[in-house]
Every structure is written in C-alpha cells, then in structure tokens.
Design an enzyme around this catalytic site. Structure first.
Site, mmCIF file in Angstrom:
data_model
loop_
_atom_site.group_PDB
_atom_site.id
_atom_site.type_symbol
_atom_site.label_atom_id
_atom_site.label_comp_id
_atom_site.label_asym_id
_atom_site.label_seq_id
_atom_site.Cartn_x
_atom_site.Cartn_y
_atom_site.Cartn_z
ATOM 1 N N ASP A 103 50.159 36.981 40.948
ATOM 2 C CA ASP A 103 49.709 35.620 40.674
ATOM 3 C C ASP A 103 49.779 34.818 41.971
ATOM 4 O O ASP A 103 50.307 35.297 42.977
ATOM 5 C CB ASP A 103 50.628 35.015 39.600
ATOM 6 C CG ASP A 103 50.033 33.792 38.921
ATOM 7 O OD1 ASP A 103 48.881 33.431 39.218
ATOM 8 O OD2 ASP A 103 50.730 33.192 38.080
ATOM 9 N N GLU B 7 45.983 33.110 45.963
ATOM 10 C CA GLU B 7 44.756 32.541 46.566
ATOM 11 C C GLU B 7 44.827 32.387 48.098
ATOM 12 O O GLU B 7 43.749 32.492 48.708
ATOM 13 C CB GLU B 7 44.445 31.179 45.919
ATOM 14 C CG GLU B 7 44.064 31.269 44.464
ATOM 15 C CD GLU B 7 45.262 31.511 43.531
ATOM 16 O OE1 GLU B 7 45.035 32.061 42.452
ATOM 17 O OE2 GLU B 7 46.399 31.163 43.904
ATOM 18 N N ASP C 106 44.427 29.626 34.655
ATOM 19 C CA ASP C 106 45.179 28.667 33.832
ATOM 20 C C ASP C 106 44.245 27.813 32.971
ATOM 21 O O ASP C 106 44.012 26.627 33.258
ATOM 22 C CB ASP C 106 46.043 27.774 34.735
ATOM 23 C CG ASP C 106 47.105 28.577 35.472
ATOM 24 O OD1 ASP C 106 47.338 29.737 35.083
ATOM 25 O OD2 ASP C 106 47.681 28.050 36.426
#
Length: 917
Positions: free
Chosen positions: A513, A516, A589
């Site tokens: 997770d 990015e 999300d």
C-alpha cells in the site's frame, strides 16, 4: 521538545486525514501545472519541425528533426532531435524521439527501464529499405513508407513532420502522431543568470535544476467513435471530451500516482496508478491502440469534434476520427502504435510489449476478508470461526498496519500478535491464507535493523541536496528505498525470506500500500519532484513507476522465498504499465455510497483493458458505513470482480457478513457462494489472460465489436465470453433495464429463463440477486459443493452448464493445474475443450499436457433443451446415464430446474463422448 511538537502536529494531520474527504485544492490543476498550461496554449500547426536525413540504419527508419525555417537569433537554438521508427511482429510500430547525445545535452533524459519485455525485443523486424511517395497536393513533399505487417504500412511524412500507420488497401489511416502540428519538445539547456526555474505550490518549492523539459503532441485515432483506457480515474469507461465545443469542465485526464482520500467519482483527476495506453473503437468493429512509455506526470486531453475549427487544419481523410493531446513533464518520446484490428488483438499487442498477466494461485481468486485492522490473534480466530459458523466460504484473512511493532514492517506487535506462525498454521489447516501489509516508507529509527541497514548502505532516495530524503508517513519520520536501483530491489526481495521476516510462513502473502509513494507532508501528498534516484535521475522523471518497481521487488522476494516454485500473491495500490506481471491491484480508498459502487465497474473494465486483469474494488466501500442494502448489492456485484475483497477503514463499524441480520447474512452468503461455484470458470479465464492478455472481465464490445449499443455501456460487463452481469446501482430498485447484445439468446443464471439478444429488457429485480446471464452457445464449468475454502474444493466433482444456441450447439473450455506452482509452464495442466453438437457432448484436449486429476463430471445441465430423452450413452465404457429435471443451482431461494444428465462419471482430464439417446 521540538520533536514532541512535530510528532503532535503530525498526529493532528493524521486525524484530519481520517475525518475529511478529498480536498481539491491540495492537488494541482492543469492551470497550476506550468508544463500543462504551456502545452494547452499551443495552436494547431505551431510545430515547424521537418524530417531530415531520412535513412535506414540498424534495421530502423531514422531521421533528424530540424526546424524548417532559420531560427530567430534572439531565441535559443533548437538542436536536431533524433527519430527512429522500429517495426515488430504482430503489427506493432515503435516511434522514439530524443535529444541527440552527440550534441552534449546537460544530462541524459530518462528512459523507463524494465517495462518492455526482453521477449518483445527479439520480435523486431529489421527493415531493409523504405520507399518514398509524394503526398497528394504537396509541392515536392515526400513521405518514407516501410512495411509494418501484412496489410499495414508505417509512414514518416517529411514536411511537415508526421508519423502514422495505415492500411495498405486504400491507404486508410489507423493511428497518427502530429497530424495537427502540436508536437513540442522542450530541450534541456544551461540556465541563464536571469532565469528562475523554481516552481511553487502550497508552500513547497521544486528547484527544477534542469528547467523546462516537457513533451507534447497530438495523436489521432481513425474510424473511431470512442476511446478508452489511460487509468486510473473514477469516471466513465468511454472517455469523455475534455476540450472543445460543448465541454464545460476543461481539465485533462491526469496520470500522476497519488494517495487520494475518498476520491470523487466522475472526475478526470489522477489517483493511485497510471498506464498511458489508450484504445479506440468504432462502428466498423475495429480497434487500435497507442502507448507512451513515460513515467513522468502526464496530462491527456480528449478533444471534442470541432476543437480545431479555428486553426483551419484540413485532414487528408474524411474518416471519422478522435483527436487526443498528450502532455508530459519530462522523459522522451517512446511510443507504440497498435493496429489491431480487433479489440482483443490490440490488448494482445500491448501485453506483448509490457508482459503477460501473472497466473494467480487458485486461493487468491476466492474471497478475501480485510479490515484496518483486525485487533489481535483472538480477533483473527473469532472472525475465522464465524465464517465457518455461518457456512460462508473465504480464502484469505488480511492484517493492516496495526499488526506491526510501531509501523515497522516485517515485524509483529508482540502484545497483540505474540504467536504469528501458530495463527497462520491454524488458518492453513482449513486451506486458508493470510496477507500482511508491507509499505515502502521505512521508519527512521536507529534501533530498527531495516532502517539501519538501508541507511548504512546508502539505499534511500535522496533529496535535492543529496541527503537521505526524510518524509512523513504512518510511522512518522520515514525514508524510502530507491527502487529504481536493481541492487536495492534485490536487497528488498531478501527481506521476505523466512529468516528475515520472522513469524512468516509459506501461507503468508503480501500487500503493498502507499507506494505511489505517499508522503503526508510532501507536495500533493507525495515525494518532491526534485528528489534524486540512481544515476541522478529526478523523481519527476520516474514518479509513476516507483510503485511498479516496489511491486516488482516484493513479488521477486516471494518468488525467492519459495525457491522459484511458488507463485507470488502481491496486491499493490500503485501501478504502471507492466504491473500485470507482478500481481493484483485494487481501486483504492473508495466510499460506501451507491456512486462508488456504480463507478467500480468502468474502473475495473479500464484496468482489464490496459493489462491489469486481476483487479477489483473494496466491497462495501473503504470509507463510511454502508446501509445493509448497499452492502448486499456490493457483494452481489463484487462476486464477479476478478479480485474479490471486503475491506473497511478503522473508523467504520464492523461489517463482516453476519452482522446485519439473518436475511442479509443469507444474501451475502449466497453471493460469495456464487463466486465459489464459478471458480473453475474464473480460473480458466485467468489462464486465458495469462497466455493472451485478454481480460477476465471485459466490456460488452470486446465480445460484440460491431454492436453500437454496447460501445458506451459500462453498467454491464462480460465475465469471459460466456457471462453477462449488470449491477443494481440504486437503493430500493424494483426494475432494471438490461441490454443483451448479439443475435442469440441469453439464459438467466438463476432461473434458466431465456431472453432474446439485441434487445433491452426491463426486468423485475429482487433483493436476492443482480441480473446475470449465460450466453447461448457457451459451456461454463462449475463446482457446486460448498466448502470452507477453494483449497478444500480441489477434489470435488464438476458440473457443466450448457447453454444451447439456436443451432442446439455450444462450446466451452476448462483449465486445471495444481493451483500454486509453476509446473504448468512445463505441461503440468489439464486443458479441455467441450463441444455440444447434434446431441453429442465431447471432451478433447487443448495442447499437449501431462497432469492427472481424479475429478469427475458429476452433472451436465442443458439450458434450451426440450425435455424428452431419458438416457444418455457415455463413451468409452458404453455406460448409460439418466436424464431428468434437476436443480439449476444449489442454495438460494426458489430453486429452478433444468434438464440434467446425472452422474455421467467421466474423468475431467480424459477424452470422452456423451450421446443423448
């Protein structure tokens, strides 16, 4: 004291992140992004470059791009650019444009490494010669033409410079670049004394030491009515125009990987992943594609018809077309043109460049149960037992960041999870698995061995001054491994060994997770663009690929852990072109509302179209508390996502399937069981994706390419070529309008009722199910016995559901292997083709395989078959099997019946024939 104040402010920041949704002003719009603003200001025809010194060199068509007119002395001298056109098997053209290294640019521009596969490079066709032709209407204008594939040619127009692919017959264009003269390439240069290259946004300063270096150009798709792709955006599947007549919100589609809380639906704003690959499709039933291999921030306009009317540009064709405008902050032009001509051909061509999707383990195609966070071992054991108590199958239980020792990854909280190996072994005894989270931010703590090792080795990304970059994420002060460096990726992979990851077992897999990468105190919640990677590469140049390299290194770690025998499972939030080789992704999300349920379908379709077939959305929505009806509808739809996981934020109420009353538990149980009955079909589709790139979940027009009613339909989708599913996207719905494409009938999955194709049907809907149909002419394999997990279903018998078409015929396939190893690559699999014709059902092999299974065919269900015959003859063996009316499916309410051949008893891996007498 100062550190305590900083920590306190950080905790306030985190609290604000969990309460407030996405704030538009935290992220840059195009008019706040100088390269985007400059590019959009350009007018058609403003490119003055021409192709000079055109020749064949090293099997490529090469040229220099130079200005046509002498340059204004007051402006910077435009240096020649190098251009090469390469041709590859299967109708793929590659166009590269870069600065000439012999002219000593201030630095080498970044080219994205480790995305194009080594296999693709071997498919290059070495050009021997080019022909020249005059352009109609040009005084002396020439084009160079080279062979691309049977039926197609690549063309380089010299003056004005333009590149396109066309059909040989009739010279019909397919895809072109710079047909509108919008090409611009900002060359690297030395800074002048009076220049200010810095950029500022919300208190952050980007030093931009190499100045403006953006690239932009127009791309046109011919014979096209719609374009699709370029994830990731929460928007419609068919991309809407962003500029031109009738366009109100003039913001391009942004490709810039960002950690976005509660993203908005119907927005061109970029979120967690970026794949700069676009597919076009039109009334002809033909498709084409374009891919720009560039990992810098990108902005892409889809231009409305008439956008160029003022420019007076006349195209040399009357074909329908869609024009697009591509802008990137840095990098080079490294583009791929895909001629199709079918939709599946374009996808196959794209994955031949970027790699085939990984073959998942069987368990990972089942249902996953996740929450931020399951509190402790007792909570894990309780959740696991409740699934059994309520007869709900599941395969994987997930642990989020709170399972660690103070957000130090590869560790366990010794108070909450004192016996991690025993916990995993208890799950494994039921055939279940566990996934733990491992994010890229490493806690800056001298007592943490991972940080100490990375710091001493110099393995962290550096800031603009050359020091280890220090940003804030879940652990507080954090640094980030430089995943561009293969040595560091290899170091990271070693951390997943059983010795290095204490408490891990062979049934533990990984979730990446925040990759990015997410940096809570960074510009736009990410890493500064002037941070430095291996070889002085700026973060701006590779930003969109950082998560890709992290995903790659993690998957490599699990591969090493299992001595190369065990297929990894790694879920990643960030992705780039090629991520399909390393595992699954999800849509991030999302929120517990009907709009996010609805937009999940085009998002998953877009991911599949661009190679990422193993994808899904968090069932129920990550943020917020879904009403029971929404949660039930989400399970009913999510059961058909390729990746099927329920997940929720820690501020939400618990929402395991048994917490909403008996009726809702029964509905969610039924939805999950449908997924498990269809696992043989899903696994077969994952194998199809693994060998061809064709996605598991597909748009209707991929199977019905000439059906115009399907082109913009993103409420419904195909699962493989056999099933059509449409969600219910509103509360208390009583009816649904469902379009069924094609001339043949469709059979309701629950009732077996036949519905005509090429028609919109207004259907009554109940709480029990969403509209789902099997296409006439197909055979779908199922397993109908309910077990605790997919692993416990391995030896269960199969059911074949045959949906007969108007010719009383059907066909389908089944793929079986050991579900976990790579032995299938060496022929250890069963792949069968089933054909029903003239009252005979035959099973024959596809390819040469060597894998044995004791599984038998337990039932054969015939939809669209008129009852009459009572027996069937099974060969070899000359045995008889009874034909009777039997249940279409087990479980659920109001069981429908269908003609059934009972207990033919044939083995799934052998040749046989069943004749209806």
């Amino acid at each position: 004291m100062k550190m305590k104040q900083v920590a306190f402010l950080f905790l306030i920041f985190l609290a604000s992140q969990t309460v407030h949704s996405w704030k538009k002003d935290e992220f840059r719009a195009c008019d706040q992004t100088p390269f985007c603003k400059r590019a959009r200001f350009r007018k058609p025809g403003s490119c003055t470059l021409i192709a000079h010194d055109v020749s064949i060199s090293d099997g490529d068509l090469t040229a220099q791009l130079i200005p046509k007119a002498p340059h204004d002395q007051d402006q910077d001298q435009i240096k020649p650019l190098t251009l090469s056109v390469s041709v590859y098997q299967d109708g793929i053209m590659r166009l590269k444009i870069d600065e000439d290294p012999s002219l000593d640019p201030p630095k080498k521009r970044f080219q994205v490494a480790d995305v194009v596969t080594s296999e693709f490079e071997t498919k290059k066709l070495w050009l021997q010669s080019a022909s020249t032709e005059k352009i109609n209407g040009d005084d002396g204008g020439l084009s160079s033409v080279v062979y691309l594939s049977d039926g197609y040619e690549a063309v380089l127009r010299h003056d004005p410079f333009e590149v396109y692919v066309r059909e040989k017959a009739g010279n019909r264009r397919v895809v072109s670049l710079n047909s509108h003269g919008l090409f611009d390439f900002e060359q690297l240069r030395v800074k002048k004394e009076d220049e200010d290259w810095e950029e500022r946004f919300r208190g952050h300063i980007d030093t931009r030491p190499y100045g403006p270096q953006s690239i932009s150009f127009d791309v046109s798709f011919y014979g096209s009515d719609f374009v699709y792709g370029i994830p990731e955006h929460a928007t419609s599947f068919a991309l809407k125009p962003t500029r031109g007549p009738g366009v109100e919100e003039s913001e391009p589609y942004r490709l810039f990987n960002l950690d976005v809380f509660e993203y908005l639906h119907e927005s061109p704003f970029g979120i967690y992943g970026s794949i700069p690959f676009m597919v076009s499709h039109g009334k002809s039933g033909q498709s084409s594609g374009f891919f720009w291999l560039n990992a810098a921030e990108m902005q892409i306009d889809v231009l409305a018809k008439g956008w160029d009317a003022e420019g007076g540009i006349l195209m040399p064709t009357e074909q329908s077309r869609i024009d697009t405008f591509w802008m990137s902050e840095a990098g080079i032009v490294d583009t791929f043109f895909f001629v199709g001509p079918g939709p599946k051909d374009v996808v196959k061509q794209y994955v031949s460049v970027t790699g085939l999707p990984a073959m998942p383990q069987l368990f990972s195609t089942g249902y996953h149960q996740c929450r931020w966070n399951y509190r402790d071992e007792e909570d894990v054991e309780n959740v696991d037992s409740k699934f059994d108590e309520h007869d709900i199958p599941y395969d994987v239980l997930w642990l989020d960041i709170e399972h660690t020792d103070g957000k130090r990854y590869f560790t366990w909280d010794k108070m909450l999870f004192p016996h991690p190996e025993e916990m995993q072994r208890k799950l494994a005894a039921k055939g279940r698995h566990m996934v733990t989270i491992v994010d890229p931010h490493i806690k800056r703590d001298e007592s943490f061995h991972l940080h100490k090792d990375a710091s001493q080795r110099g393995y962290y990304v550096k800031d603009a001054t050359g020091k280890d970059y220090d940003g804030w994420c879940w652990p507080g002060s954090s640094s980030y491994p430089d995943m561009l460096n293969p040595e560091i990726r290899s170091w990271w992979a070693e951390k997943f060994s059983y010795d290095n990851y204490g408490g891990s077992t062979p049934s533990l897999y990984i979730w990446n997770d925040m990759n990015e990468p997410s940096v809570f105190n960074g510009p736009e919640v990410t890493m500064p663009r002037d941070a430095l990677h291996l070889g002085g590469v700026e973060h701006r140049e590779l930003h969109n690929a950082y998560g890709y390299y992290f995903h790659m290194a993690t998957a490599e770690g699990l591969l090493k852990r299992g001595d190369g025998k065990d297929r990894p499972f790694v879920l990643s939030r960030a992705f780039f072109a090629g991520s399909q080789r390393y595992g699954a992704v999800w849509t991030g999300d999302n929120s517990a509302d009907w709009d996010h349920l609805r937009v999940s379908v085009p998002m998953v379709l877009t991911l599949g179209l661009t190679g990422m077939t193993f994808s899904g959305a968090d069932v129920g929505g990550f943020f917020g508390n879904p009403e029971p009806e929404l949660l039930v509808r989400w399970y009913q739809l999510g059961a058909y996502y390729p990746f099927f996981r329920g997940h929720a934020h820690h501020d939400t109420k618990r929402r395991e399937p048994w917490l909403f009353g008996e009726r809702n538990t029964a509905l969610m149980r039924d939805a999950i069981r449908i997924r498990y009955t269809l696992l043989p079909y899903f696994y077969t589709l994952f194998r199809e994706a693994n060998v061809s790139g064709v996605p598991v979940v597909r748009p209707l027009w991929m199977e019905f390419p000439s059906d115009e009613a399907a082109f913009s339909n993103d409420e419904a989708f195909m699962v493989g070529n056999s099933l059509l599913v449409q969600g219910i996207y509103t509360a208390r719905a009583k009816h649904a309008s469902v379009y069924l494409p094609g001339k043949e009938s469709w059979y309701d999955l629950r009732t077996g009722t036949a519905y005509k194709g090429e028609k919109v049907h207004k259907l009554e809907v109940s709480e029990e199910s969403i509209p789902a149909f099997q296409r006439a002419g197909t055979i779908v394999p199922r397993k109908d016995r309910f077990r605790r997990s997919s692993t416990q279903m391995v030896h269960d018998p199969y059911t074949l559901v045959i949906a007969l078409n108007s010719s009383q015929a059907a066909e389908g396939e089944l793929y079986v292997d050991d579900g976990k190893s790579y032995d299938f690559k060496h022929g250890a699999y069963i792949h069968r083709r089933f054909v029903f014709l003239n009252g005979h059902l035959t099973s024959s092999p596809v390819g040469n395989s060597r894998f044995s299974s004791d599984c038998i065919i337990e039932r054969v269900i015939l939809l669209g078959y008129t009852p009459g015959a009572k027996t069937a003859l099974v060969e070899p063996g000359n045995q008889k099997a009874e034909i009777e009316l039997g249940p279409l499916r087990f479980g659920g309410q109001h069981a429908a019946v269908a003609v059934t051949i009972r207990k033919p008893g044939v083995r799934v891996g052998e040749d046989w024939k069943i004749k209806i007498l």
